[in-house]
Design a protein around this motif. Structure first.
Motif, mmCIF file in Angstrom:
data_model
loop_
_atom_site.group_PDB
_atom_site.id
_atom_site.type_symbol
_atom_site.label_atom_id
_atom_site.label_comp_id
_atom_site.label_asym_id
_atom_site.label_seq_id
_atom_site.Cartn_x
_atom_site.Cartn_y
_atom_site.Cartn_z
ATOM 1 N N ASN A 20 0.835 -1.207 0.000
ATOM 2 C CA ASN A 20 0.000 0.000 0.000
ATOM 3 C C ASN A 20 0.865 1.251 0.000
ATOM 4 N N LYS A 42 2.265 1.795 -3.240
ATOM 5 C CA LYS A 42 1.210 2.081 -4.217
ATOM 6 C C LYS A 42 0.770 3.546 -4.132
ATOM 7 N N ASP A 44 5.210 6.319 5.080
ATOM 8 C CA ASP A 44 5.483 6.746 3.700
ATOM 9 C C ASP A 44 5.298 8.247 3.571
ATOM 10 N N ILE A 47 -4.324 10.096 4.013
ATOM 11 C CA ILE A 47 -5.742 9.684 4.004
ATOM 12 C C ILE A 47 -6.580 10.735 4.718
ATOM 13 N N GLN A 84 -12.452 1.656 0.347
ATOM 14 C CA GLN A 84 -11.279 2.394 -0.102
ATOM 15 C C GLN A 84 -11.499 3.871 0.218
ATOM 16 N N ALA A 85 -10.407 4.544 0.630
ATOM 17 C CA ALA A 85 -10.568 5.916 1.120
ATOM 18 C C ALA A 85 -11.009 6.865 0.017
ATOM 19 N N GLY A 103 -6.709 -2.072 -6.791
ATOM 20 C CA GLY A 103 -6.876 -2.619 -5.436
ATOM 21 C C GLY A 103 -8.312 -3.015 -5.177
ATOM 22 N N THR A 104 -8.497 -3.766 -4.107
ATOM 23 C CA THR A 104 -9.827 -4.314 -3.828
ATOM 24 C C THR A 104 -10.426 -3.796 -2.533
ATOM 25 N N GLY A 105 -9.596 -3.200 -1.696
ATOM 26 C CA GLY A 105 -10.097 -2.768 -0.397
ATOM 27 C C GLY A 105 -10.159 -3.922 0.589
ATOM 28 N N LEU A 119 -6.263 -4.259 4.000
ATOM 29 C CA LEU A 119 -6.216 -3.785 5.390
ATOM 30 C C LEU A 119 -7.189 -4.558 6.271
HETATM 31 P P1 ADP Z 1 -6.626 -1.689 -1.468
HETATM 32 O O1 ADP Z 1 -5.254 -1.135 -1.283
HETATM 33 O O2 ADP Z 1 -6.659 -2.995 -2.172
HETATM 34 O O3 ADP Z 1 -7.592 -0.709 -2.017
HETATM 35 P P2 ADP Z 1 -6.602 -1.864 1.397
HETATM 36 O O4 ADP Z 1 -7.579 -2.464 2.348
HETATM 37 O O5 ADP Z 1 -5.198 -2.337 1.472
HETATM 38 O O6 ADP Z 1 -7.206 -2.044 -0.035
HETATM 39 O O7 ADP Z 1 -6.616 -0.310 1.632
HETATM 40 C C1 ADP Z 1 -7.860 0.358 1.762
HETATM 41 C C2 ADP Z 1 -7.714 1.810 1.399
HETATM 42 O O8 ADP Z 1 -6.937 2.507 2.377
HETATM 43 C C3 ADP Z 1 -6.979 2.065 0.090
HETATM 44 O O9 ADP Z 1 -7.865 1.953 -1.006
HETATM 45 C C4 ADP Z 1 -6.497 3.481 0.280
HETATM 46 O O10 ADP Z 1 -7.540 4.387 -0.023
HETATM 47 C C5 ADP Z 1 -6.218 3.575 1.766
HETATM 48 N N1 ADP Z 1 -4.769 3.375 2.062
HETATM 49 C C6 ADP Z 1 -4.192 2.264 2.559
HETATM 50 N N2 ADP Z 1 -2.865 2.453 2.749
HETATM 51 C C7 ADP Z 1 -2.597 3.720 2.375
HETATM 52 C C8 ADP Z 1 -1.392 4.522 2.336
HETATM 53 N N3 ADP Z 1 -0.213 4.042 2.733
HETATM 54 N N4 ADP Z 1 -1.512 5.792 1.882
HETATM 55 C C9 ADP Z 1 -2.708 6.274 1.490
HETATM 56 N N5 ADP Z 1 -3.867 5.572 1.501
HETATM 57 C C10 ADP Z 1 -3.819 4.321 1.933
#
Ligand code: ADP
Length: 652
Positions: free
Chosen positions: A289, A292, A321, A326, A340-341, A351-353, A356
Motif C-alpha cells: 500500500n 502504491k 510513507d 488519508i 477504499q478511502a 486494489g480491492t479494499g 487492510l
Molecule cells: P486496497 O489497497 O486494495 O484498495 P486496502 O484495504 O489495502 O485495499 O486499503 C484500503 C484503502 O486505504 C486504500 O484503497 C487506500 O484508499 C487507503 N490506504 C491504505 N494504505 C494507504 C497509504 N499508505 N496511503 C494512502 N492511503 C492508503
C-alpha cells in the motif's frame, strides 16, 4: 389540587389514625350533648321557679339516653356502614381488585356516591381489559417480528457461513487452475518468441497474477470468516522475516524511484514465537500500500521492541510513507472490507479494499492491534503492535533446513527428480519446466505412491519435489515417514505448496523438508532452489557412516577426547530416566511449557556432554513442544530414550 389550609391525610390500608372518630359517634355525641344541655336548662328553670321534680328529671334523663341511642343507630345505618363499604371498595382498588361494592339503598348522596364508585370500577375494568388486549396484541406482534428477524438472521448467517466455507474449501480448486495457467505462461515466456507475442503473453501473465492476488485476498478473508484460519506459534527470526519482506519490494520501489528503508531498533527482539507467514503477510500488505500510494519520497519499515515496566512486552512494526495520505473522515473505514478511502485515487492505483481488512483481522488473531496516523498530502504511518514471546537461540537455529545427503553422481548423470503431485496440470507444468533443464522426472500421484517408488528405486533420485495437499497421504506425513527411514533421511525434499503465501512454510521445514517453493511455481525460482540444494549437497562432506550406536560411540569418544569428566556422564545417565518420564507425562498431558523446559535441560546437558545426536533430538522435542505437536514430541522422545540407552551401554 388541595384547597389552601385543607388538611390532607393519607390512610394506608385498613389502619385507622389514632384520632379517628366515626361520623356516627360524633353525631350521637353532639345530639346527646344538645339534649343534656336542654335538659339542664329545664332543670335550672324548675329549680329557680321552685317546681323541681326529681321524677321529671329522671324521666328526661332516660329520654335523652334513649334519643341518643336511637340517633346513634340511625347514623350507624345511614352513614357509617355505607361509608365503611366505600372505604373497603377503595382499599380493594388500591390492592388491584376491581370489584363493585355493595351499595346501601339510602336514596341519598351516600347511595349516589356508592353507585358512582361502582360505575367507576366498571369503566376502569373495561379500559384495563382494553389495555390488556392491546398489550397482548403488541407482544404478539413483537414476538412474531423477533421470530421473523431471528429466522432471517439465521438464514443470512447460514448463507454467509456457507459462502465462506465454500470459498475456503474451494481455495485449492481455484488456485490449481491458476497455477497451471501461470506455470504454462512462464514456460512459454521462457522460450524464443516474436516481440508482439511476448508482449501479449506478458499482458496475459500480469492479468493472471492480478487475478491470483485478488483470489488470494478473497480466499483469505473467507477463511478468516469461516473460522478456518489458523495462527501458528513457532519460533522464528522476526528481523530476517521483515528484512526479506522489505527486499522483495526493492524492485518495485526502484521502478517508482522511491527510497525503501528497513530500520531496526537496537532494542527490537530477533527470535520470537509467533506466525512468521502472517507477520510477513501483514508487513507485505502495508508495504505494498505504501508504495502504491506514494509517488515520490520514501517508504520505511521500522521494527522496534515495546517495553512495559522496563520488561519486553511486544514488538512494533511501523510502515511510514511520504505518499498521498488519508482523509481523517475515512481513517476508520479503511479497515472495513471492500472499503477504499478515495475512489478516484484507488481507480488510479487499483486494489480491492481487502488488504487492510485482512491485515487487521490477522493482527487481532495474534492478540495485537493496528493503528494508522495520516495527514492528507503528508504521508501515513501504519503501526502494528504484537505481543512478544521470546525464544532462546538454539531452537530457532534448529529450524534451519537439514543438510542434504552427499551425492557423488550429481555432477555426472542428469538430475533425477521424483515429483510427488496429485494434480495433472501441476505435473505437466513442473515437468515442462524441469525437462527444459535436462532433468529426468518420475511422477508419483500421492504420498503412498511416492513411498512405493522410493522403496523400488530410492537411491536413484537426487531430489524430491513434494506437493503438500494430496489425497491418501499428504506431503507433510510422507516427508515424516521418509525422514524416519535411515536410507533417505538426508534425501533433499522441496515442498511445493499453494499455502506458502498464506500458510505453513515452517511446518514444511519442521516435517523435515529442506526448502520450499510456492505455487504458482516460477520456473527460474524452482530451478535455482533445486540447484542450490544440489550444490550444497555436493559440497557437504559425507557424514561418517555410523549407525545409531556408532554415533553414540563417536559422541563418547569426543567426550573423552575433550577431557570431560566421567562424572558428568554418570550424573546425566542417573537423572535421565526420571527426566524422560517427566517429559513423557508432559507430552501426554499436552503441557507444552513443561515439555519445552525439560527438553531444554536435556539439550543443555547433551551440549555439555558434547553429544550432538542427543542435543539435536532434544531440540526437536523442544520445537515440537513449542508448536504443540505432541505426537511428534512423543516419537522423538522414543529416539531420545534409545540414544540414552546406547550411551549408557557404552559408559559401562
Ligand atoms: P486496497 O489497497 O486494495 O484498495 P486496502 O484495504 O489495502 O485495499 O486499503 C484500503 C484503502 O486505504 C486504500 O484503497 C487506500 O484508499 C487507503 N490506504 C491504505 N494504505 C494507504 C497509504 N499508505 N496511503 C494512502 N492511503 C492508503
Amino acid at each position: 389540587m388541595l384547597a389552601r389550609g385543607t388538611r390532607h391525610h393519607s390512610y394506608v390500608g385498613e389502619t385507622k389514625p389514632a384520632k379517628f372518630r366515626s361520623l356516627s359517634s360524633k353525631f350521637s355525641r353532639f345530639t346527646v350533648l344538645l339534649f343534656c344541655w336542654v335538659m339542664m336548662l329545664i332543670i335550672l328553670w324548675d329549680v329557680r321557679s321552685h317546681t323541681f321534680d326529681i321524677a321529671k328529671a329522671v324521666t328526661m334523663g332516660l329520654i335523652v339516653a334513649l334519643v341518643g341511642g336511637v340517633i346513634s343507630r340511625f347514623t350507624m345505618g345511614a352513614l357509617a356502614r355505607p361509608l365503611a363499604l366505600l372505604q373497603q371498595g377503595i382499599t380493594s382498588v388500591r390492592e388491584g381488585k376491581f370489584e363493585p361494592i355493595q351499595v346501601s339503598a339510602t336514596h341519598d348522596e351516600i347511595e349516589y356516591l356508592g353507585e358512582s364508585f361502582n360505575q367507576m370500577i366498571v369503566e376502569i375494568k373495561a379500559s384495563q381489559e382494553e389495555v390488556r388486549q392491546h398489550r397482548e396484541l403488541l407482544e404478539d406482534r413483537i414476538r412474531q417480528r423477533t421470530e421473523d428477524l431471528e429466522k432471517a438472521m439465521r438464514t443470512a448467517l447460514a448463507a454467509s457461513q456457507a459462502k465462506s466455507e465454500f470459498l475456503a474449501n474451494m481455495s485449492h480448486e481455484l488456485r490449481t487452475p491458476m497455477n497451471g495457467l501461470l506455470g504454462m505462461l512462464e514456460v512459454v515466456l521462457d522460450s524464443p518468441l516474436a516481440t508482439d507475442q511476448r508482449d501479449e503473453l506478458e499482458i496475459a501473465q500480469r492479468s493472471a497474477y492480478a487475478l491470483l492476488a485478488l483470489l488470494n485476498d478473497i480466499l483469505d478473508l473467507s477463511k478468516i470468516e469461516a473460522g478456518k484460519m489458523m495462527i501458528e506459534a513457532i519460533p522464528y527470526d522476526v528481523r530476517t522475516v521483515l528484512e526479506d519482506c522489505v527486499k522483495s519490494f526493492q524492485a518495485r520501489a526502484t521502478q517508482k524511484k522511491i527510497a525503501l528503508h528497513f530500520e531496526v531498533d537496537p532494542q527490537a527482539p530477533s527470535k520470537v514465537i509467533g506466525d512468521p507467514l502472517r507477520v510477513r503477510q501483514i508487513a507485505a500488505n502495508l508495504l505494498s500500500n505504501a508504495l502504491k500510494f506514494t509517488d515520490r519520497g520514501w517508504v520505511c519499515l521500522r521494527l522496534a521492541g515495546i517495553a512495559e515496566d522496563s520488561r519486553p512486552a511486544g514488538i512494533s512494526i511501523a510502515v511510514s510513507d511520504t505518499g498521498a495520505g488519508i482523509d481523517p473522515d475515512k481513517l476508520a473505514a479503511i479497515f472495513e472490507k471492500f472499503t477504499q478511502a478515495d475512489g478516484s485515487i484507488t481507480r488510479k492505483y487499483g486494489g480491492t479494499g481487502l488488504g487492510l481488512a485482512i491485515s487487521k483481522r490477522l493482527v487481532e488473531m495474534q492478540g495485537g492491534q493496528i493503528h494508522v496516523d495520516s495527514k492528507v498530502g503528508n504521508g501515513s504511518t501504519f503501526s502494528v503492535t504484537l505481543p512478544w514471546s521470546p525464544v532462546s537461540e538454539p531452537i530457532a537455529l534448529s529450524l534451519a533446513p537439514r543438510t542434504p545427503q552427499s551425492l557423488e553422481s550429481a555432477s555426472h548423470s542428469p538430475v533425477y527428480v521424483l515429483l510427488v503431485e496429485d494434480n495433472l496440470i501441476n505435473q505437466k507444468v513442473v515437468q515442462a519446466i524441469l525437462r527444459k533443464k535436462g532433468y529426468r522426472i518420475d511422477v508419483a500421484n500421492d504420498g503412498r505412491d511416492a513411498l512405493a517408488k522410493l522403496e523400488a528405486q530410492g537411491d536413484a533420485y537426487n531430489i524430491v519435489l513434494m506437493d503438500v495437499q494430496m489425497p491418501v497421504l499428504d506431503g507433510l506425513e510422507t516427508t515424516r515417514i521418509i525422514r524416519k527411514d535411515r536410507r533417505w533421511d538426508r534425501l533433499p525434499i522441496v515442498a511445493m505448496t499453494a499455502h506458502a503465501m498464506n500458510g505453513d512454510r515452517e511446518r514444511c521445514l519442521q516435517a523435515g523438508m529442506n526448502s520450499y517453493v510456492s505455487k504458482p511455481v516460477q520456473p527460474a525460482h524452482l530451478v535455482s532452489v533445486i540447484e542450490n540444494l544440489l550444490n550444497e549437497w555436493s559440497h557437504t562432506p559425507p557424514p561418517p557412516p555410523v549407525t545409531e550406536l556408532d554415533r553414540g560411540l563417536a559422541d563418547r569418544l569426543m567426550l573423552e577426547e575433550s577431557g570431560m569428566a566421567n562424572d558428568l556422564l554418570e550424573v546425566f545417565l542417573q537423572l535421565a530416566p526420571e527426566r524422560l518420564q517427566f517429559m513423557e507425562a508432559a507430552a501426554s498431558a499436552s503441557d507444552g511449557s513443561k515439555l519445552t523446559a525439560e527438553a531444554r535441560k536435556i539439550a543443555d546437558a547433551a551440549d555439555q556432554l558434547a553429544s550432538r545426536a542427543l542435543g539435536e533430538c532434544a531440540q526437536r522435542i523442544e520445537l515440537a513442544a513449542l508448536s504443540r505437536d505432541f505426537p511428534a514430541a512423543l516419537q522423538e522422545l522414543e529416539t531420545l530414550r534409545r540414544g540414552i540407552q546406547e550411551l549408557a551401554a557404552l559408559a559401562v
